[in-house]
Design a protein around this motif. Structure first.
Motif, PDB file in Angstrom:
ATOM      1  N   ILE A 111       1.037  -1.138  -0.073  1.00  0.00           N
ATOM      2  CA  ILE A 111      -0.112   0.060   0.115  1.00  0.00           C
ATOM      3  C   ILE A 111       1.009   1.142  -0.071  1.00  0.00           C
ATOM      4  O   ILE A 111       1.942   1.428   0.986  1.00  0.00           O
ATOM      5  CB  ILE A 111      -0.913  -0.106   1.175  1.00  0.00           C
ATOM      6  CG1 ILE A 111      -2.068  -1.370   1.141  1.00  0.00           C
ATOM      7  CG2 ILE A 111      -1.807   1.306   1.078  1.00  0.00           C
ATOM      8  CD1 ILE A 111      -2.714  -1.466   2.325  1.00  0.00           C
ATOM      9  N   LEU A 112       0.756   2.093  -1.080  1.00  0.00           N
ATOM     10  CA  LEU A 112       1.458   3.239  -1.112  1.00  0.00           C
ATOM     11  C   LEU A 112       0.942   4.276  -0.622  1.00  0.00           C
ATOM     12  O   LEU A 112      -0.121   4.792  -0.741  1.00  0.00           O
ATOM     13  CB  LEU A 112       2.059   3.526  -2.616  1.00  0.00           C
ATOM     14  CG  LEU A 112       2.579   2.361  -3.359  1.00  0.00           C
ATOM     15  CD1 LEU A 112       2.493   2.815  -4.867  1.00  0.00           C
ATOM     16  CD2 LEU A 112       3.975   1.862  -2.855  1.00  0.00           C
ATOM     17  N   ARG A 128      -1.517  -3.076  -3.559  1.00  0.00           N
ATOM     18  CA  ARG A 128      -2.854  -3.303  -3.330  1.00  0.00           C
ATOM     19  C   ARG A 128      -3.551  -1.904  -3.403  1.00  0.00           C
ATOM     20  O   ARG A 128      -4.878  -2.050  -3.702  1.00  0.00           O
ATOM     21  CB  ARG A 128      -3.130  -3.675  -1.916  1.00  0.00           C
ATOM     22  CG  ARG A 128      -2.280  -5.089  -1.553  1.00  0.00           C
ATOM     23  CD  ARG A 128      -2.252  -5.468  -0.249  1.00  0.00           C
ATOM     24  NE  ARG A 128      -3.665  -5.500   0.484  1.00  0.00           N
ATOM     25  CZ  ARG A 128      -3.959  -5.333   1.585  1.00  0.00           C
ATOM     26  NH1 ARG A 128      -3.094  -5.179   2.599  1.00  0.00           N
ATOM     27  NH2 ARG A 128      -5.054  -4.893   2.127  1.00  0.00           N
ATOM     28  N   ALA A 129      -2.952  -0.653  -2.903  1.00  0.00           N
ATOM     29  CA  ALA A 129      -3.814   0.319  -3.037  1.00  0.00           C
ATOM     30  C   ALA A 129      -2.896   1.552  -2.835  1.00  0.00           C
ATOM     31  O   ALA A 129      -1.587   1.326  -2.372  1.00  0.00           O
ATOM     32  CB  ALA A 129      -4.783   0.525  -1.947  1.00  0.00           C
ATOM     33  N   ALA A 130      -3.460   2.816  -2.980  1.00  0.00           N
ATOM     34  CA  ALA A 130      -2.294   4.059  -3.010  1.00  0.00           C
ATOM     35  C   ALA A 130      -3.252   5.233  -2.430  1.00  0.00           C
ATOM     36  O   ALA A 130      -4.261   5.457  -2.855  1.00  0.00           O
ATOM     37  CB  ALA A 130      -1.880   4.430  -4.340  1.00  0.00           C
ATOM     38  N   LEU A 131      -2.499   5.855  -1.504  1.00  0.00           N
ATOM     39  CA  LEU A 131      -3.098   7.036  -1.002  1.00  0.00           C
ATOM     40  C   LEU A 131      -2.024   8.278  -1.760  1.00  0.00           C
ATOM     41  O   LEU A 131      -0.857   8.085  -1.574  1.00  0.00           O
ATOM     42  CB  LEU A 131      -2.648   7.180   0.636  1.00  0.00           C
ATOM     43  CG  LEU A 131      -2.945   8.354   1.402  1.00  0.00           C
ATOM     44  CD1 LEU A 131      -4.621   8.617   1.074  1.00  0.00           C
ATOM     45  CD2 LEU A 131      -2.622   8.320   2.697  1.00  0.00           C
ATOM     46  N   LEU A 132      -2.659   9.013  -2.596  1.00  0.00           N
ATOM     47  CA  LEU A 132      -2.067   9.814  -3.403  1.00  0.00           C
ATOM     48  C   LEU A 132      -2.330  11.381  -2.684  1.00  0.00           C
ATOM     49  O   LEU A 132      -3.355  11.886  -2.735  1.00  0.00           O
ATOM     50  CB  LEU A 132      -2.529   9.848  -4.675  1.00  0.00           C
ATOM     51  CG  LEU A 132      -2.460   8.426  -5.589  1.00  0.00           C
ATOM     52  CD1 LEU A 132      -3.291   8.492  -6.465  1.00  0.00           C
ATOM     53  CD2 LEU A 132      -0.863   8.119  -5.481  1.00  0.00           C
ATOM     54  N   VAL A 133      -1.430  11.975  -2.097  1.00  0.00           N
ATOM     55  CA  VAL A 133      -1.517  13.335  -1.391  1.00  0.00           C
ATOM     56  C   VAL A 133      -0.892  14.175  -2.116  1.00  0.00           C
ATOM     57  O   VAL A 133       0.398  14.260  -2.008  1.00  0.00           O
ATOM     58  CB  VAL A 133      -1.039  12.973   0.116  1.00  0.00           C
ATOM     59  CG1 VAL A 133      -1.434  14.273   0.890  1.00  0.00           C
ATOM     60  CG2 VAL A 133      -1.717  11.945   0.819  1.00  0.00           C
ATOM     61  N   ALA A 134      -1.819  15.340  -2.395  1.00  0.00           N
ATOM     62  CA  ALA A 134      -1.097  16.559  -2.942  1.00  0.00           C
ATOM     63  C   ALA A 134      -0.277  16.406  -3.979  1.00  0.00           C
ATOM     64  O   ALA A 134       0.717  16.988  -4.312  1.00  0.00           O
ATOM     65  CB  ALA A 134      -0.352  17.325  -1.654  1.00  0.00           C
ATOM     66  N   LEU A 163      -7.489   1.904   3.730  1.00  0.00           N
ATOM     67  CA  LEU A 163      -7.063   1.102   2.349  1.00  0.00           C
ATOM     68  C   LEU A 163      -6.463  -0.108   2.597  1.00  0.00           C
ATOM     69  O   LEU A 163      -6.738  -1.286   1.919  1.00  0.00           O
ATOM     70  CB  LEU A 163      -5.916   1.904   1.638  1.00  0.00           C
ATOM     71  CG  LEU A 163      -6.549   3.310   0.780  1.00  0.00           C
ATOM     72  CD1 LEU A 163      -5.220   4.078   0.606  1.00  0.00           C
ATOM     73  CD2 LEU A 163      -7.389   2.839  -0.374  1.00  0.00           C
ATOM     74  N   ALA A 164      -5.710  -0.300   3.897  1.00  0.00           N
ATOM     75  CA  ALA A 164      -5.250  -1.226   4.379  1.00  0.00           C
ATOM     76  C   ALA A 164      -6.128  -2.668   4.738  1.00  0.00           C
ATOM     77  O   ALA A 164      -5.878  -3.729   4.505  1.00  0.00           O
ATOM     78  CB  ALA A 164      -4.182  -1.310   5.582  1.00  0.00           C
ATOM     79  N   THR A 165      -7.200  -1.992   5.412  1.00  0.00           N
ATOM     80  CA  THR A 165      -8.444  -3.144   5.667  1.00  0.00           C
ATOM     81  C   THR A 165      -9.331  -3.269   4.720  1.00  0.00           C
ATOM     82  O   THR A 165     -10.381  -4.113   4.638  1.00  0.00           O
ATOM     83  CB  THR A 165      -9.134  -2.422   6.892  1.00  0.00           C
ATOM     84  OG1 THR A 165      -9.624  -1.395   6.585  1.00  0.00           O
ATOM     85  CG2 THR A 165      -8.107  -2.578   8.056  1.00  0.00           C
ATOM     86  N   ALA A 166      -9.443  -2.553   3.381  1.00  0.00           N
ATOM     87  CA  ALA A 166     -10.298  -2.789   2.229  1.00  0.00           C
ATOM     88  C   ALA A 166     -10.166  -4.341   1.688  1.00  0.00           C
ATOM     89  O   ALA A 166      -9.000  -4.609   1.570  1.00  0.00           O
ATOM     90  CB  ALA A 166     -10.123  -1.665   1.647  1.00  0.00           C
TER      91      ALA A 166
END
Length: 183
Positions: free
Chosen positions: A62-63, A90-96, A179-182
């Motif tokens: 997870i990024l 698995r997923a990504a948190l894209l900030v700013a 995102l980690a628990t999805a």
């Protein structure tokens, strides 16, 4: 829940010791950092190659990307293709994410243009601020739509970095955990 790991992908100049990414890395042993060859003079090919190498080393990640790191993630995902990308991320948190296509974009980030507009093959959340000096709010929403990302409006939060007053940033950490628990 599928076991995995978390990786931060900092932006131009890296993330200093008080940046939320650095604080998360120190507080949570499951969070590592993607190291880039040159934080001061980013080059798209080198950053994509470094991200590829980091993702090849373990289970799906997870990024948690910030700023120019977001564009590195998107370029990598588009180049990697659907199945390969979902096998590694698995997923990504894209900030700013910055708008590297702006006329006034610094030359250091302009090399990340054009910004891909393809949907990402994994779940993603894009967090943007109404007062980010590097991207207009409508542009951030457009990128979220193009990438298939859920959009989170951070309000008056600048570039969501240390200069904007963000240290630990528990709201972002909650998004990462979500995102980690999805799935």
């Amino acid at each position: 829940m599928r076991r995995g790991r978390n990786l931060t992908v900092p932006g131009w100049t890296g993330s200093g010791p008080d940046h939320w990414q650095s604080l998360w890395e120190r507080a949570r042993p499951e969070i590592g950092r993607v190291e880039m060859p040159d934080w001061e003079r980013p080059e798209l090919e080198a950053w994509v190659t470094s991200l590829e190498a980091a993702l090849a080393e373990g289970p799906p990640a997870i990024l948690a990307a910030h700023s120019l790191g977001c564009l590195a993630v998107v370029h990598w995902a588009v180049r990697s293709g659907g199945e390969d990308a979902t096998a590694r991320v698995r997923a990504a948190l894209l900030v700013a994410p910055p708008d590297a296509e702006r006329d006034d974009a610094p030359p250091e980030i302009a090399g990340f243009a054009p910004i891909p507009r393809e949907p990402l093959p994994f779940e993603s959340v894009l967090v943007a601020s109404a007062t980010d000096p590097w991207i207009e709010p409508d542009r951030a929403r457009d990128l979220a739509r193009a990438w298939g990302s859920r959009f989170v409006d951070a309000g008056d939060a600048g570039h969501l970095n240390t200069d904007a007053g963000f240290g630990p940033w528990p709201e972002g950490e909650a998004l990462l955990d979500e995102l980690a628990t999805a799935r």
